[in-house]
Design an enzyme around this catalytic site. Structure first.
Site, PDB file in Angstrom:
ATOM      1  N   ARG A  80       4.312   7.514 -47.701  1.00 43.56           N
ATOM      2  CA  ARG A  80       3.250   6.893 -46.895  1.00 43.56           C
ATOM      3  C   ARG A  80       2.194   7.904 -46.473  1.00 43.56           C
ATOM      4  NH1 ARG A  80       4.172   1.775 -44.448  1.00 43.56           N
ATOM      5  NH2 ARG A  80       5.178   0.589 -46.095  1.00 43.56           N
TER       6      ARG A  80
ATOM      7  N   ARG B  80      -2.587   4.067 -42.468  1.00 42.31           N
ATOM      8  CA  ARG B  80      -3.403   3.841 -41.268  1.00 42.31           C
ATOM      9  C   ARG B  80      -3.589   5.046 -40.366  1.00 42.31           C
ATOM     10  NH1 ARG B  80       0.081  -1.389 -40.149  1.00 42.31           N
ATOM     11  NH2 ARG B  80       1.501   0.202 -40.923  1.00 42.31           N
TER      12      ARG B  80
ATOM     13  N   ARG C  82      -9.861   0.458 -45.933  1.00 39.87           N
ATOM     14  CA  ARG C  82      -9.058  -0.753 -45.798  1.00 39.87           C
ATOM     15  C   ARG C  82      -9.917  -1.919 -45.302  1.00 39.87           C
ATOM     16  NH1 ARG C  82      -6.580  -4.686 -45.046  1.00 39.87           N
ATOM     17  NH2 ARG C  82      -4.485  -5.069 -44.239  1.00 39.87           N
TER      18      ARG C  82
ATOM     19  N   ASP D  80       2.144  -1.289 -53.426  1.00 42.10           N
ATOM     20  CA  ASP D  80       3.277  -1.661 -52.569  1.00 42.10           C
ATOM     21  C   ASP D  80       4.407  -2.176 -53.440  1.00 42.10           C
ATOM     22  OD1 ASP D  80       3.836  -2.077 -49.485  1.00 42.10           O
ATOM     23  OD2 ASP D  80       4.830  -3.687 -50.577  1.00 42.10           O
TER      24      ASP D  80
ATOM     25  N   TYR E 287      13.694  -8.648 -49.474  1.00 41.86           N
ATOM     26  CA  TYR E 287      12.455  -9.291 -49.025  1.00 41.86           C
ATOM     27  C   TYR E 287      12.306 -10.682 -49.619  1.00 41.86           C
ATOM     28  CZ  TYR E 287      11.042  -5.021 -46.711  1.00 41.86           C
ATOM     29  OH  TYR E 287      10.985  -3.948 -45.859  1.00 41.86           O
TER      30      TYR E 287
HETATM   31  O1  CP3 Z   1       1.308   6.413 -49.535  1.00 42.72           O
HETATM   32  C1  CP3 Z   1       2.265   5.829 -50.092  1.00 42.72           C
HETATM   33  O2  CP3 Z   1       3.470   6.070 -49.812  1.00 42.72           O
HETATM   34  C2  CP3 Z   1       1.984   4.859 -51.214  1.00 42.72           C
HETATM   35  C3  CP3 Z   1       1.891   3.487 -50.897  1.00 42.72           C
HETATM   36  C4  CP3 Z   1       3.091   2.661 -50.443  1.00 42.72           C
HETATM   37  C5  CP3 Z   1       2.938   1.581 -49.548  1.00 42.72           C
HETATM   38  N1  CP3 Z   1       4.144   0.942 -49.434  1.00 42.72           N
HETATM   39  C6  CP3 Z   1       1.675   1.212 -48.870  1.00 42.72           C
HETATM   40  C7  CP3 Z   1       1.698   0.316 -47.705  1.00 42.72           C
HETATM   41  C8  CP3 Z   1       4.440   2.699 -50.830  1.00 42.72           C
HETATM   42  C9  CP3 Z   1       5.146   3.677 -51.734  1.00 42.72           C
HETATM   43  C10 CP3 Z   1       5.087   1.606 -50.195  1.00 42.72           C
HETATM   44  C11 CP3 Z   1       6.515   1.280 -50.389  1.00 42.72           C
HETATM   45  C12 CP3 Z   1       7.125   0.208 -49.604  1.00 42.72           C
HETATM   46  N2  CP3 Z   1       6.564  -0.970 -49.192  1.00 42.72           N
HETATM   47  C13 CP3 Z   1       8.489   0.204 -49.206  1.00 42.72           C
HETATM   48  C14 CP3 Z   1       9.498   1.276 -49.548  1.00 42.72           C
HETATM   49  C15 CP3 Z   1       9.393   2.454 -48.660  1.00 42.72           C
HETATM   50  C16 CP3 Z   1       9.737   2.203 -47.229  1.00 42.72           C
HETATM   51  O3  CP3 Z   1       8.819   2.312 -46.403  1.00 42.72           O
HETATM   52  O4  CP3 Z   1      10.908   1.913 -46.927  1.00 42.72           O
HETATM   53  C17 CP3 Z   1       8.721  -0.978 -48.505  1.00 42.72           C
HETATM   54  C18 CP3 Z   1      10.032  -1.415 -47.883  1.00 42.72           C
HETATM   55  C19 CP3 Z   1       7.496  -1.717 -48.505  1.00 42.72           C
HETATM   56  C20 CP3 Z   1       7.247  -3.056 -47.904  1.00 42.72           C
HETATM   57  C21 CP3 Z   1       6.198  -3.000 -46.869  1.00 42.72           C
HETATM   58  N3  CP3 Z   1       4.848  -2.890 -47.120  1.00 42.72           N
HETATM   59  C22 CP3 Z   1       6.376  -3.074 -45.471  1.00 42.72           C
HETATM   60  C23 CP3 Z   1       7.707  -3.206 -44.763  1.00 42.72           C
HETATM   61  C24 CP3 Z   1       5.102  -3.009 -44.895  1.00 42.72           C
HETATM   62  C25 CP3 Z   1       4.767  -3.194 -43.436  1.00 42.72           C
HETATM   63  C26 CP3 Z   1       4.976  -1.989 -42.636  1.00 42.72           C
HETATM   64  C27 CP3 Z   1       3.656  -1.375 -42.275  1.00 42.72           C
HETATM   65  O5  CP3 Z   1       3.615  -0.118 -42.205  1.00 42.72           O
HETATM   66  O6  CP3 Z   1       2.711  -2.120 -42.014  1.00 42.72           O
HETATM   67  C28 CP3 Z   1       4.159  -2.861 -45.942  1.00 42.72           C
HETATM   68  C29 CP3 Z   1       2.695  -2.700 -45.817  1.00 42.72           C
HETATM   69  C30 CP3 Z   1       2.113  -1.421 -46.336  1.00 42.72           C
HETATM   70  N4  CP3 Z   1       2.434  -0.830 -47.536  1.00 42.72           N
HETATM   71  C31 CP3 Z   1       1.108  -0.628 -45.700  1.00 42.72           C
HETATM   72  C32 CP3 Z   1       0.853   0.457 -46.555  1.00 42.72           C
HETATM   73  C33 CP3 Z   1      -0.155   1.564 -46.364  1.00 42.72           C
HETATM   74  C34 CP3 Z   1       0.441  -0.935 -44.375  1.00 42.72           C
HETATM   75  C35 CP3 Z   1      -0.501  -2.098 -44.503  1.00 42.72           C
HETATM   76  C36 CP3 Z   1      -1.948  -1.837 -44.094  1.00 42.72           C
HETATM   77  O7  CP3 Z   1      -2.500  -0.752 -44.280  1.00 42.72           O
HETATM   78  O8  CP3 Z   1      -2.522  -2.805 -43.601  1.00 42.72           O
END
Ligand code: CP3
Length: 343
Positions: A25, A29, A38, A75, A151
């Site tokens: 990550r 944000r 974004r 994602d 999920y």
């Molecule tokens: O920078 C990176 O790591 C690359 C991008 C990336 C994202 N999600 C972007 C993202 C990666 C590799 C993921 C993986 C991901 N997504 C996982 C596995 C890793 C982990 O965190 O356990 C999982 C379970 C998800 C599912 C997911 N996507 C969740 C649970 C959420 C909500 C949590 C949150 O932080 O809001 C997301 C949304 C998400 N994926 C965001 C980002 C940057 C935030 C959304 C936004 O910017 O509006």
């Protein structure tokens, strides 16, 4: 010494010191430039699927902090979307998907749609490749089949109680779901590597919810099938597995999944890696994201302790889970600086 990118050298079997570093990550944000970007997209899914925006989001952290790798901005739930499943991301909740709980819903996961649906992801990868500095490795990824199933079955994050019931109460259905997802993850990862990702990471974030026999069946087994299939197609590509919260089950994963490295979560004591993880398998991790959030002398000390504990091993420095949205960006700079000067 093997020539080339520091992160790839570790995955090819060289203990590089100080260790290469990137962060799960690392795009997100906590970066003001990410929040500005974004705001240009209508929703998170279209952000991921607009190559121009996704390329820039991928490059932002690598550029700002001089990290050793960029990770594709996307994602894990883009894959179910690409199979025709309804997926959305809601502010303050996270991913929300239509719950998949019967044979009819399973039958609607359509592998025939995949190749065309993921074209924007491949275009993003090609765009990043073209723009990336020479020393920076590019990591692609997919969700592990079990975490994707969590999920899909529950419909959103939480305790995943429905999924954990289905595992036991409808085992045949759950088995077929895992098989179908494994069949989809393989061509998805192959496409990412063919578009230019040198490393592929399998995020099985909820793997640790399963007890050992089910962990073998639904986490290690699918990872082994994925690793074998991807490597049969593309022998040079490197794989990192992240069976989060696996505890001592990480040993079986490291030995039997066929990945080149395992990513360790925050709970794993680095000293245990010496005995539990074979020396030929890389280890990635595992700083507490809250240490990064807090910053200061504590951050520097914890980062150095982890780096030193893995010294001599095939180690890639990372967090034990993703960067928290409240993290001050300067703390990432401080972390990278600490590691570059670590002795
Ligand atoms: O920078 C990176 O790591 C690359 C991008 C990336 C994202 N999600 C972007 C993202 C990666 C590799 C993921 C993986 C991901 N997504 C996982 C596995 C890793 C982990 O965190 O356990 C999982 C379970 C998800 C599912 C997911 N996507 C969740 C649970 C959420 C909500 C949590 C949150 O932080 O809001 C997301 C949304 C998400 N994926 C965001 C980002 C940057 C935030 C959304 C936004 O910017 O509006």
């Amino acid at each position: 010494m093997i020539a080339g990118k520091r992160l790839l050298r570790v995955l090819e079997g060289e203990a590089v010191w100080p260790p290469p570093v990137w962060l799960m990550r690392q795009a997100g944000r906590y970066l003001p430039e990410y929040r500005r970007l974004r705001a240009e997209a209508a929703d998170f899914l279209s952000f991921c699927l607009t190559p121009e925006l996704a390329v820039e989001a991928t490059l932002q952290p690598a550029r700002r902090f001089g990290l050793d790798a960029a990770i594709l901005f996307s994602d894990i739930l883009v894959l179910p979307w690409a199979l025709g499943h309804t997926v959305s991301f809601e502010e303050g909740i996270g991913p929300v998907v239509c719950p998949l709980r019967d044979e009819e819903a399973l039958a609607r996961l359509d592998l025939a749609r995949l190749a065309e649906a993921i074209e924007p992801v491949e275009e993003t990868i090609r765009g990043v490749r073209a723009a990336l500095a020479g020393e920076v490795a590019l990591i692609g990824f997919a969700g592990g089949p079990f975490t994707l199933a969590c999920y899909l079955v529950d419909g959103r994050g939480g305790e995943f109680a429905y999924t954990r019931r289905m595992v036991r109460e409808q085992p045949a259905l759950f088995e077929r779901l895992i098989e179908r997802l494994t069949d989809a993850v393989i061509p998805y990862l192959v496409a990412e590597a063919e578009a230019g990702c040198e490393v592929l990471m399998l995020f099985d974030s909820w793997a640790g919810l399963l007890p050992p026999p089910l962990f073998q069946r639904f986490v290690i087994g699918p990872a082994a099938r994925i690793a074998a299939a991807v490597k049969a197609r593309l022998p040079g590509v490197k794989l990192i597995g992240f069976p989060r919260l696996a505890g001592v089950m990480i040993e079986g994963y490291a030995r039997r999944s066929g990945v080149d490295a395992v990513s360790l979560d925050t709970s794993f004591d680095p000293r245990l890696a010496r005995t539990m993880i074979p020396a030929g398998i890389g280890v990635q991790g595992n700083l507490d994201p809250f240490a990064l959030l807090a910053g200061g002398a504590g951050l520097r000390r914890e980062a150095q302790e982890i780096a030193r504990a893995f010294k001599g091993r095939l180690h890639i420095f990372n967090l034990g889970h993703g960067v928290l949205p409240q993290t001050p960006p300067e703390h990432v700079g401080e972390l990278v600086d600490t590691l570059r000067h670590c002795d």
